[in-house]
Design a protein around this motif. Structure first.
Motif, short mmCIF file in Angstrom:
data_model
loop_
_atom_site.label_atom_id
_atom_site.label_comp_id
_atom_site.label_asym_id
_atom_site.label_seq_id
_atom_site.Cartn_x
_atom_site.Cartn_y
_atom_site.Cartn_z
N LEU A 1 15.93 24.97 15.03
CA LEU A 1 16.90 24.23 14.70
C LEU A 1 17.69 23.47 15.94
CD1 LEU A 1 17.23 25.08 11.42
CD2 LEU A 1 15.92 23.21 11.66
N VAL A 2 18.44 24.16 16.96
CA VAL A 2 18.60 23.35 17.64
C VAL A 2 17.85 22.48 19.20
CG1 VAL A 2 20.05 23.76 19.58
CG2 VAL A 2 20.45 24.94 17.61
N ASN A 3 17.23 23.44 19.09
CA ASN A 3 15.78 22.91 19.99
C ASN A 3 14.90 21.44 19.93
OD1 ASN A 3 16.82 25.18 21.90
ND2 ASN A 3 14.95 25.71 20.96
N GLU A 4 15.35 21.63 18.10
CA GLU A 4 14.56 20.51 17.76
C GLU A 4 15.65 19.26 17.15
OE1 GLU A 4 12.50 22.02 14.12
OE2 GLU A 4 11.10 22.77 15.17
N GLY A 5 17.15 19.18 17.43
CA GLY A 5 17.82 18.12 17.60
C GLY A 5 18.29 17.86 16.25
N HIS A 6 18.05 19.58 15.16
CA HIS A 6 18.31 19.23 13.64
C HIS A 6 20.39 19.73 13.66
CE1 HIS A 6 14.50 17.76 13.09
NE2 HIS A 6 14.11 18.77 13.34
N LEU A 7 20.36 20.24 14.25
CA LEU A 7 21.97 21.09 14.85
C LEU A 7 22.03 21.41 16.05
CD1 LEU A 7 21.23 24.49 12.49
CD2 LEU A 7 22.17 22.79 11.78
N TYR A 8 23.76 20.87 16.19
CA TYR A 8 24.04 21.58 17.25
C TYR A 8 25.38 22.52 17.13
CZ TYR A 8 27.35 17.90 15.71
OH TYR A 8 28.47 17.01 15.11
N SER A 9 25.99 23.18 18.58
CA SER A 9 26.95 24.03 17.65
C SER A 9 28.25 22.92 17.95
CB SER A 9 26.47 24.65 19.43
OG SER A 9 26.88 24.44 20.47
#
Length: 79
Positions: free
Chosen positions: A59-67
């Motif tokens: 989901l991070v790689n797809e741009g849906h989440l970020y740290s």
């Protein structure tokens, strides 16, 4: 199996979205346990924390989440 993975990713995304208004988001461990959530725990879905983390990475790689504050806290990218 593919359906279960998609379902888990959707549940993970909803779980993080429920914490969108917090400053730091939520942790992967809390998401895996779905603490404080109206949804059932991930355990009955056959998921373990490592699988939830894998979904978070996707989901991070797809741009849906970020740290946020560290490598364990994430937030959704949409309001």
């Amino acid at each position: 199996r593919a359906f279960a993975y998609v379902r888990m990713r959707q549940t993970v995304l909803r779980s993080f979205a429920s914490y969108a208004s917090t400053g730091v988001g939520r942790t992967v461990a809390d998401c895996a346990a779905l603490r404080g959530s109206p949804w059932r725990p991930m355990g009955p879905l056959g998921a373990i924390e490592a699988q939830v983390r894998s979904a978070v990475v996707a989901l991070v790689n797809e741009g849906h989440l970020y740290s946020t504050i560290d490598d364990d806290h994430y937030k959704v990218t949409f309001p």
